[in-house]
Write a protein that holds these residues in place. Sequence first.
Motif, PDB file in Angstrom:
ATOM      1  N   ASN A 168       0.813  -1.214   0.000  1.00 19.03           N
ATOM      2  CA  ASN A 168       0.000   0.000   0.000  1.00 19.03           C
ATOM      3  C   ASN A 168       0.849   1.267   0.000  1.00 19.03           C
ATOM      4  O   ASN A 168       0.387   2.332  -0.407  1.00 19.03           O
ATOM      5  CB  ASN A 168      -0.988   0.022   1.180  1.00 19.03           C
ATOM      6  CG  ASN A 168      -0.324  -0.200   2.514  1.00 19.03           C
ATOM      7  OD1 ASN A 168       0.434  -1.152   2.671  1.00 19.03           O
ATOM      8  ND2 ASN A 168      -0.589   0.650   3.489  1.00 19.03           N
ATOM      9  N   ALA A 169       2.109   1.163   0.418  1.00 23.15           N
ATOM     10  CA  ALA A 169       3.027   2.304   0.333  1.00 23.15           C
ATOM     11  C   ALA A 169       3.592   2.436  -1.078  1.00 23.15           C
ATOM     12  O   ALA A 169       3.772   3.535  -1.591  1.00 23.15           O
ATOM     13  CB  ALA A 169       4.151   2.159   1.350  1.00 23.15           C
ATOM     14  N   ILE A 170       3.871   1.311  -1.715  1.00 25.82           N
ATOM     15  CA  ILE A 170       4.400   1.328  -3.087  1.00 25.82           C
ATOM     16  C   ILE A 170       3.343   1.828  -4.061  1.00 25.82           C
ATOM     17  O   ILE A 170       3.625   2.634  -4.957  1.00 25.82           O
ATOM     18  CB  ILE A 170       4.884  -0.075  -3.493  1.00 25.82           C
ATOM     19  CG1 ILE A 170       6.050  -0.513  -2.609  1.00 25.82           C
ATOM     20  CG2 ILE A 170       5.278  -0.116  -4.974  1.00 25.82           C
ATOM     21  CD1 ILE A 170       6.437  -1.973  -2.779  1.00 25.82           C
ATOM     22  N   PHE A 171       2.119   1.345  -3.894  1.00 18.44           N
ATOM     23  CA  PHE A 171       1.009   1.746  -4.769  1.00 18.44           C
ATOM     24  C   PHE A 171       0.054   2.622  -3.958  1.00 18.44           C
ATOM     25  O   PHE A 171       0.344   3.767  -3.667  1.00 18.44           O
ATOM     26  CB  PHE A 171       0.298   0.509  -5.318  1.00 18.44           C
ATOM     27  CG  PHE A 171       1.170  -0.330  -6.208  1.00 18.44           C
ATOM     28  CD1 PHE A 171       1.414   0.042  -7.527  1.00 18.44           C
ATOM     29  CD2 PHE A 171       1.749  -1.508  -5.731  1.00 18.44           C
ATOM     30  CE1 PHE A 171       2.229  -0.733  -8.350  1.00 18.44           C
ATOM     31  CE2 PHE A 171       2.555  -2.285  -6.543  1.00 18.44           C
ATOM     32  CZ  PHE A 171       2.795  -1.897  -7.857  1.00 18.44           C
ATOM     33  N   ASP A 172      -1.071   2.058  -3.568  1.00 15.51           N
ATOM     34  CA  ASP A 172      -2.021   2.728  -2.685  1.00 15.51           C
ATOM     35  C   ASP A 172      -2.937   1.665  -2.090  1.00 15.51           C
ATOM     36  O   ASP A 172      -2.792   0.471  -2.379  1.00 15.51           O
ATOM     37  CB  ASP A 172      -2.815   3.819  -3.424  1.00 15.51           C
ATOM     38  CG  ASP A 172      -3.585   3.288  -4.626  1.00 15.51           C
ATOM     39  OD1 ASP A 172      -3.932   2.082  -4.647  1.00 15.51           O
ATOM     40  OD2 ASP A 172      -3.853   4.062  -5.561  1.00 15.51           O
ATOM     41  N   ASN A 173      -3.873   2.098  -1.265  1.00 14.96           N
ATOM     42  CA  ASN A 173      -4.750   1.148  -0.588  1.00 14.96           C
ATOM     43  C   ASN A 173      -5.609   0.352  -1.565  1.00 14.96           C
ATOM     44  O   ASN A 173      -5.902  -0.827  -1.324  1.00 14.96           O
ATOM     45  CB  ASN A 173      -5.650   1.870   0.411  1.00 14.96           C
ATOM     46  CG  ASN A 173      -4.898   2.281   1.666  1.00 14.96           C
ATOM     47  OD1 ASN A 173      -3.800   1.803   1.925  1.00 14.96           O
ATOM     48  ND2 ASN A 173      -5.488   3.167   2.444  1.00 14.96           N
TER      49      ASN A 173
END
Length: 324
Positions: free
Chosen positions: A101-106
């Motif tokens: 979720n940090a690399i992309f998003d939730n």
Amino acid sequence: MNNRTLIEHPVSEAYEQFRAAFALSLQSEVKTVRIAVEAIRRNSGKHIRPLLLLLAARACGRVGDNTVPAAVLIELLHTASLLHDDVIDDTKLRRGVRSVNAIFDNRIAVLVGDFILADVMIRAAALDCMPVVHIVATLCREMSQGEIKQIENADRLLLAEKDYFLVLKKKTATLLASCTEIGAVTAGAPLELQQRCHAIGTLLGYAFQIRDDIFDYFDDPQTGKPNGNDLREGKVTLPLLHALSAASPSEKAPYLDMLREKKLDPAQIATLIDFARERGGIAYAEMRMNTCKEQAATLIRTLPSSDARTGLLHLADYLVERTK
């Protein structure tokens, strides 16, 4: 041999088969899924759950045809649960590595978690073993309820100990119980032995999670878990819970006021941790953890004598002695 070698040795061949199969799992033609899966693999843990499943199968007589595939699906299910946990807790680092979720998003993290869960159910169905399908489906339901119960608990400042252990049971103990039970099922063990293995996994799950909760009260970079992280997320775990329950209303009042603020600063977290330590919360949690481990070890010793039974005893020790 070190502890890890002693644990793996009785199932070394099956464990290597698991590792190879797990490395080839989760294929997708969607680029984002592939990138997310690769990030997950780079941050892969110690595979405690599949090892527990393999050892339970071997201790019940044999590693069956379905044992290794079941170990793969149980680790995938655990992986999916971590993705969803990171979204719920807004966790950006896991073991010092950026979370999905940090690399992309939730959105991507949730969908990749759903993708993995769907893969788990396909794999469970492919085993053509309804008891395993039932265990896996029940596990998904219990873990979801556990997460919801934990959110409920975060809105309450003074929990009963039974509420804390209910979350432990549904979120962690049920997962380890499913590992040992599935191991017994895939070994073709009789029902009584399956139930005994389920009880062993439950007790090990309690011990495992209490150890994790104790880590939160120590500033040790080896744990891979930030000091006070649970408190930062509004989770009152056993050390602080015990300290609060043992204090008088006037003694606990300032600490409850802190917890009501929800957004705790580092100084407040340090104050709460010191209170839990000084009021015997750590010692109490360690006592409960060791009791669960010893109860599990007593049950393990009732299994047929084998190197796998010895491996399970080493694993039980490892779960409470580990430093991360």
